[in-house]
Design a protein around this motif. Structure first.
Motif, PDB file in Angstrom:
ATOM      1  N   TYR A 197      53.079  20.190  -6.073  1.00 21.86           N
ATOM      2  CA  TYR A 197      54.253  20.988  -6.248  1.00 21.86           C
ATOM      3  C   TYR A 197      54.766  21.867  -5.560  1.00 21.86           C
ATOM      4  CZ  TYR A 197      53.777  18.509 -10.919  1.00 21.86           C
ATOM      5  OH  TYR A 197      53.702  17.189 -11.670  1.00 21.86           O
ATOM      6  N   ASP A 198      53.846  22.341  -4.499  1.00 19.41           N
ATOM      7  CA  ASP A 198      54.510  23.222  -3.465  1.00 19.41           C
ATOM      8  C   ASP A 198      55.122  22.480  -2.193  1.00 19.41           C
ATOM      9  OD1 ASP A 198      52.910  25.429  -4.590  1.00 19.41           O
ATOM     10  OD2 ASP A 198      51.208  24.782  -3.560  1.00 19.41           O
ATOM     11  N   THR A 199      55.099  21.310  -2.420  1.00 13.62           N
ATOM     12  CA  THR A 199      56.066  20.618  -1.314  1.00 13.62           C
ATOM     13  C   THR A 199      57.004  19.790  -1.926  1.00 13.62           C
ATOM     14  OG1 THR A 199      54.542  18.747  -1.235  1.00 13.62           O
ATOM     15  CG2 THR A 199      54.200  20.384   0.232  1.00 13.62           C
ATOM     16  N   ILE A 200      57.393  20.012  -3.176  1.00 11.41           N
ATOM     17  CA  ILE A 200      58.688  19.316  -3.912  1.00 11.41           C
ATOM     18  C   ILE A 200      59.771  19.713  -3.437  1.00 11.41           C
ATOM     19  CG2 ILE A 200      59.741  18.728  -6.059  1.00 11.41           C
ATOM     20  CD1 ILE A 200      56.940  18.659  -7.243  1.00 11.41           C
ATOM     21  N   PRO A 201      60.782  19.119  -3.018  1.00 12.59           N
ATOM     22  CA  PRO A 201      62.189  19.654  -2.562  1.00 12.59           C
ATOM     23  C   PRO A 201      62.900  19.787  -4.082  1.00 12.59           C
ATOM     24  CG  PRO A 201      61.949  17.753  -1.491  1.00 12.59           C
ATOM     25  CD  PRO A 201      60.664  17.624  -2.508  1.00 12.59           C
ATOM     26  N   VAL A 202      63.033  21.200  -4.111  1.00 10.96           N
ATOM     27  CA  VAL A 202      63.770  21.847  -5.569  1.00 10.96           C
ATOM     28  C   VAL A 202      65.030  22.038  -5.394  1.00 10.96           C
ATOM     29  CG1 VAL A 202      61.581  22.727  -6.119  1.00 10.96           C
ATOM     30  CG2 VAL A 202      62.996  24.170  -5.122  1.00 10.96           C
ATOM     31  N   ILE A 203      65.595  22.178  -4.245  1.00  6.85           N
ATOM     32  CA  ILE A 203      67.207  22.412  -4.028  1.00  6.85           C
ATOM     33  C   ILE A 203      67.889  21.250  -3.300  1.00  6.85           C
ATOM     34  CG2 ILE A 203      66.892  24.728  -3.926  1.00  6.85           C
ATOM     35  CD1 ILE A 203      67.141  24.756  -0.838  1.00  6.85           C
ATOM     36  N   ASP A 204      69.106  20.968  -3.417  1.00 10.37           N
ATOM     37  CA  ASP A 204      69.687  19.946  -2.872  1.00 10.37           C
ATOM     38  C   ASP A 204      70.507  20.282  -1.526  1.00 10.37           C
ATOM     39  OD1 ASP A 204      71.750  21.415  -3.861  1.00 10.37           O
ATOM     40  OD2 ASP A 204      72.802  19.844  -4.903  1.00 10.37           O
ATOM     41  N   ARG A 205      71.122  19.316  -0.894  1.00 11.58           N
ATOM     42  CA  ARG A 205      71.672  19.851   0.216  1.00 11.58           C
ATOM     43  C   ARG A 205      72.977  21.004   0.101  1.00 11.58           C
ATOM     44  NH1 ARG A 205      76.400  19.072   3.112  1.00 11.58           N
ATOM     45  NH2 ARG A 205      76.108  18.827   5.391  1.00 11.58           N
ATOM     46  N   ASP A 206      73.533  20.988  -1.110  1.00 12.63           N
ATOM     47  CA  ASP A 206      74.758  22.026  -1.207  1.00 12.63           C
ATOM     48  C   ASP A 206      73.869  23.315  -1.258  1.00 12.63           C
ATOM     49  OD1 ASP A 206      76.566  20.144  -1.217  1.00 12.63           O
ATOM     50  OD2 ASP A 206      76.688  20.066  -3.179  1.00 12.63           O
ATOM     51  N   SER A 207      72.914  23.335  -2.030  1.00 11.06           N
ATOM     52  CA  SER A 207      72.278  24.869  -2.046  1.00 11.06           C
ATOM     53  C   SER A 207      71.567  25.055  -0.829  1.00 11.06           C
ATOM     54  CB  SER A 207      71.024  24.754  -3.065  1.00 11.06           C
ATOM     55  OG  SER A 207      71.552  24.307  -4.420  1.00 11.06           O
ATOM     56  N   ALA A 208      71.031  24.288   0.037  1.00 14.37           N
ATOM     57  CA  ALA A 208      70.658  24.327   1.197  1.00 14.37           C
ATOM     58  C   ALA A 208      71.677  25.146   2.438  1.00 14.37           C
ATOM     59  CB  ALA A 208      69.975  23.088   2.065  1.00 14.37           C
ATOM     60  N   VAL A 209      72.753  24.490   2.311  1.00 16.37           N
ATOM     61  CA  VAL A 209      74.009  24.904   2.968  1.00 16.37           C
ATOM     62  C   VAL A 209      74.301  26.412   2.635  1.00 16.37           C
ATOM     63  CG1 VAL A 209      76.451  24.598   3.577  1.00 16.37           C
ATOM     64  CG2 VAL A 209      75.215  22.508   3.414  1.00 16.37           C
ATOM     65  N   LEU A 210      74.253  26.531   1.470  1.00 16.13           N
ATOM     66  CA  LEU A 210      74.638  28.000   0.744  1.00 16.13           C
ATOM     67  C   LEU A 210      73.757  28.888   1.247  1.00 16.13           C
ATOM     68  CD1 LEU A 210      76.351  29.564  -1.220  1.00 16.13           C
ATOM     69  CD2 LEU A 210      74.907  29.154  -2.911  1.00 16.13           C
ATOM     70  N   LEU A 211      72.316  28.588   1.154  1.00 16.58           N
ATOM     71  CA  LEU A 211      71.214  29.335   1.716  1.00 16.58           C
ATOM     72  C   LEU A 211      71.317  29.664   3.099  1.00 16.58           C
ATOM     73  CD1 LEU A 211      68.393  28.164  -0.332  1.00 16.58           C
ATOM     74  CD2 LEU A 211      69.776  30.414  -0.596  1.00 16.58           C
ATOM     75  N   SER A 273      60.183  25.924  -0.755  1.00 18.94           N
ATOM     76  CA  SER A 273      60.062  27.246  -0.996  1.00 18.94           C
ATOM     77  C   SER A 273      61.503  28.251  -0.998  1.00 18.94           C
ATOM     78  CB  SER A 273      59.216  28.019   0.083  1.00 18.94           C
ATOM     79  OG  SER A 273      60.053  27.860   1.145  1.00 18.94           O
ATOM     80  N   GLN A 274      62.584  27.200  -0.601  1.00 20.01           N
ATOM     81  CA  GLN A 274      63.853  28.066  -0.480  1.00 20.01           C
ATOM     82  C   GLN A 274      63.944  29.034   0.645  1.00 20.01           C
ATOM     83  OE1 GLN A 274      66.162  28.574  -4.105  1.00 20.01           O
ATOM     84  NE2 GLN A 274      64.306  27.714  -5.161  1.00 20.01           N
ATOM     85  N   ALA A 499      77.074  28.316 -11.868  1.00 11.76           N
ATOM     86  CA  ALA A 499      78.559  28.099 -11.126  1.00 11.76           C
ATOM     87  C   ALA A 499      78.317  28.625  -9.769  1.00 11.76           C
ATOM     88  CB  ALA A 499      79.437  28.782 -12.088  1.00 11.76           C
ATOM     89  N   ALA A 500      77.852  29.571  -9.445  1.00  8.62           N
ATOM     90  CA  ALA A 500      77.701  30.089  -8.009  1.00  8.62           C
ATOM     91  C   ALA A 500      76.791  29.230  -7.083  1.00  8.62           C
ATOM     92  CB  ALA A 500      77.176  31.474  -8.046  1.00  8.62           C
ATOM     93  N   GLY A 501      76.294  28.110  -7.643  1.00  6.28           N
ATOM     94  CA  GLY A 501      75.213  27.184  -6.903  1.00  6.28           C
ATOM     95  C   GLY A 501      74.027  27.764  -6.557  1.00  6.28           C
ATOM     96  N   LEU A 502      73.557  28.558  -7.400  1.00  6.75           N
ATOM     97  CA  LEU A 502      72.302  29.012  -7.451  1.00  6.75           C
ATOM     98  C   LEU A 502      71.163  28.357  -8.375  1.00  6.75           C
ATOM     99  CD1 LEU A 502      72.822  33.002  -6.960  1.00  6.75           C
ATOM    100  CD2 LEU A 502      72.540  31.211  -5.144  1.00  6.75           C
TER     101      LEU A 502
END
Length: 659
Positions: A197-211, A273-274, A499-502
């Motif tokens: 569970y420490d290595t599960i991708p928890v965000i998608d591409r859109d969230s990665a771009v935002l970060l 981990s984001q 709505a903010a993509g978070l």
């Protein structure tokens, strides 16, 4: 050379030319025209390319309107050289591959070679047929140029035939298409391991771009000069699922100002981990998408390998953090343009321009994206629709399947990490595109190894709607699901974003029973709720290595209904843990009361632990076993008041003794 120029008509008549020669040419023209008129009369047909009388209204009138000047040799040579330079410049700028299987090559040929050649030859033919001061009538030359004009037409016809031969309806092509991707039927529970569970991708591409974009704002000296590329390739880096993307020059002027120092960094977004970081390079990158000239990565690699057809490239880093461009080389195996697959990979060092050309089976293990995702999805759809023949794909459609559609018109797929490689995941549904899947497929992006798992359940879109229904009051939106193995069960995992993509919450959904949804504020909390949900449905871990056991005295016992499911929650003396007993899996939990001694087998959590089994030992029996019957209470329960009656019995006994 002079004879050639005279033949094509680019040399004007010389002064003092013999009148006899001119007379012979006129006689020859008259004879040709007479023969032509006789042929027309005998056949009763009109020649659309003729230039005399009413027949001049045909196509030849169009080409007569194209005035070709009568140039001297020197001027003609200069014109030819200029034309060659123009074609060379166009090739350098557009850099199509020199390969007959490339549609770009044929487009370049048609626009810059075949169409101009056809127009020129036709115009010369019409000019000699009509006659002029520069080009007297000459039926022989007119016919010769007319025949030459058919050469570019014939070349174009080859492309059309090759294109037609690429269709699956062509005999034998359906079998070829369906065998490009080799599919292996595999058992899900044994092939897919339970996740860390420490290595599960928890965000998608859109969230990665935002970060990633927000991280760049923390470095002011980069913000004004560079921007982050939109690539964000997902790879495995040092055992972590990450997305990486290089910086680009912000515009043409920023490129001109910074081209000597290069691009100084790239961005890494940890999908689990984001955490996001900008990695500064000791050796800056000089080869990128934002380079307009010779160091543009597309132009650089294409001109270095002019006969290769390159597929969609990706940006990756090796285990040492060195940036590379991964450029897959495609080949067409069916007809002229069909049956696309990958047979080689060219790796380009983004800093030095060093190139490594290797076959697909010799690709380094750190490379994760040799096969583009869209191509793998397309290859599986070829298999799904054509493995029983072309006719069956249209009429009977027996056994015809396809990958599940995504949302917003995009393909529906995601990535999972397996064996230190990135695998593309997508569901498989019937040809009628209903709301159920018949299985799902995983394809390795480095080797194209494909595994099919037969599992009936809900489509990803249905699961997303089900997860959003659990938090409809918050109006969160679900990301496209990730496939996990939880207790041997194929499970959808997705993030819920505001709505903010978070990312605000996480959800797990049983693929086979998609109405069972577990939601949590953290991955760990979501996982615990989901395992309890599985236990409620009679699914246990079956793995003794992860189960713990404890014996103790019950301090509290309470029953509650969570998301429509009944649970009994226990706490033990001298323990801060809370034990969740899902019903009806742990049915004997309903008879446990305060003071009972119990032995619990559970899955560890913090603080809530999921109980797998429960053994109840009454307090009276326990006290008798240790010889302390006077210090413990009886486990008899008053059903009406739900309170122990042992104290009253003890008081009565004490009163009698006193009396």
């Amino acid at each position: 050379m002079d004879e050639f120029f005279r033949m094509v008509g680019f040399v004007p008549p010389q002064e003092g030319a013999s009148h006899a020669s001119s007379a012979e040419e006129k006689a020859s023209d008259a004879s040709s025209q007479g023969a032509s008129k006789k042929r027309k009369a005998s056949h009763g047909q009109r020649n659309p390319f003729a230039s005399d009388g009413k027949d001049g209204e045909g196509l030849s009138s169009v080409f007569e309107a194209i005035k070709l000047p009568s140039w001297r040799k020197r001027t003609l040579i200069i014109a030819i050289l200029v034309l060659i330079l123009v074609i060379a410049g166009a090739y350098w700028w557009f850099h199509p591959p020199i390969n007959i299987h490339s549609a770009d090559t044929w487009t370049f040929l048609v626009v810059f070679v075949l169409l101009p050649a056809f127009i020129t030859f036709r115009a010369l033919s019409a000019s000699y047929k009509a006659g002029s001061n520069a080009r007297p009538k000459n039926a022989g030359k007119a016919k010769r140029f007319k025949w030459l004009s058919w050469i570019p037409v014939a070349v174009f016809a080859v492309a059309v035939l090759g294109w037609a031969a690429s269709y699956s309806i062509w005999p034998g092509n359906a079998e070829k298409y369906s065998s490009i991707l080799q599919i292996q039927d595999t058992d899900f529970a044994t092939d897919i391991q339970e996740p860390d569970y420490d290595t599960i991708p928890v965000i998608d591409r859109d969230s990665a771009v935002l970060l990633g974009n927000r991280t760049l704002g923390e470095i002011p000296e980069y913000v004004s000069q560079f921007e982050i590329s939109s690539l964000y390739s997902q790879i495995n880096y040092q055992g972590r699922p990450v997305r990486v993307s290089p910086l680009n020059y912000a515009d043409l002027f920023k490129w001109f100002y910074n081209k000597d120092t290069g691009i100084p960094a790239y961005v890494i977004v940890d999908m689990a981990s984001q955490n996001t970081q900008v990695v500064r390079l000791s050796s800056p990158m000089y080869y990128s998408e934002s380079e307009p000239l010779e160091r543009n990565i597309d132009r650089y690699v294409q001109l270095r390998y002019p006969f290769y057809m390159f597929e969609e490239k990706s940006f990756e880093i090796d285990e040492d953090g060195t940036p590379w461009w991964v450029c897959p080389v495609q080949t067409r195996t069916i007809g002229l343009f069909g049956g696309e697959t990958i047979d080689r990979v060219v790796l380009v060092n983004a800093s030095t321009g060093e190139c490594q050309d290797c076959a697909i089976d010799e690709c380094p293990e750190w490379v994760d994206r040799a096969y583009p995702s869209n191509l793998l999805i397309q290859q599986y759809n070829w298999y799904g629709s054509l493995h029983n023949g072309w006719l069956n794909s249209w009429l009977g459609q027996s056994g015809v399947v396809q990958t599940t559609p995504g949302t917003d018109g995009e393909l529906g797929y995601n990535y999972i990490a397996k064996d230190d490689d990135v695998w593309v995941y997508t569901g498989v549904t019937s040809a009628t595109s209903d709301n159920a899947i018949v299985g799902f497929v995983l394809v390795n992006q480095r080797t194209a190894e494909a595994h099919y798992y037969s599992v009936a359940g809900a489509t990803e879109e249905s699961a997303m709607s089900s997860a959003e229904g659990q938090v409809q009051n918050l109006q969160y939106k679900a990301t496209f699901p990730l496939l996990l193995n939880i207790n041997g069960q194929p499970t959808y995992f997705m993030a819920l974003k505001d709505a903010a993509g978070l990312v605000k919450k996480f959800a797990m959904i049983d693929i086979q029973r998609y109405q069972n949804v577990a939601v949590g504020d953290t991955v760990e909390e979501c996982q615990k709720s989901y395992k309890a949900l599985l236990a409620t449905n009679g699914v246990t871990t079956g793995d003794d290595s992860v189960a713990s056991e404890v014996t103790g005295v019950v301090r509290t016992s309470m029953q509650a209904v969570i998301d429509g499911n009944s649970h009994v929650y226990l706490s033990l003396e001298d323990s801060s843990l809370i034990f969740d007993c899902p019903l009806p899996t742990v049915m004997n939990a309903v008879i446990v009361r305060q003071g009972d001694t119990v032995t619990i087998s559970y899955i560890e959590g913090d603080p809530t632990c999921t109980v797998e089994s429960l053994e109840v030992k009454s307090a009276e029996a326990a006290s008798a076993a240790v010889g302390q019957s006077s210090s413990v209470s009886s486990s008899t329960v008053d059903a009406s008041s739900n309170q122990p009656v042992a104290e009253a019995a003890s008081a009565d006994a004490g009163g009698s003794a006193s009396a």
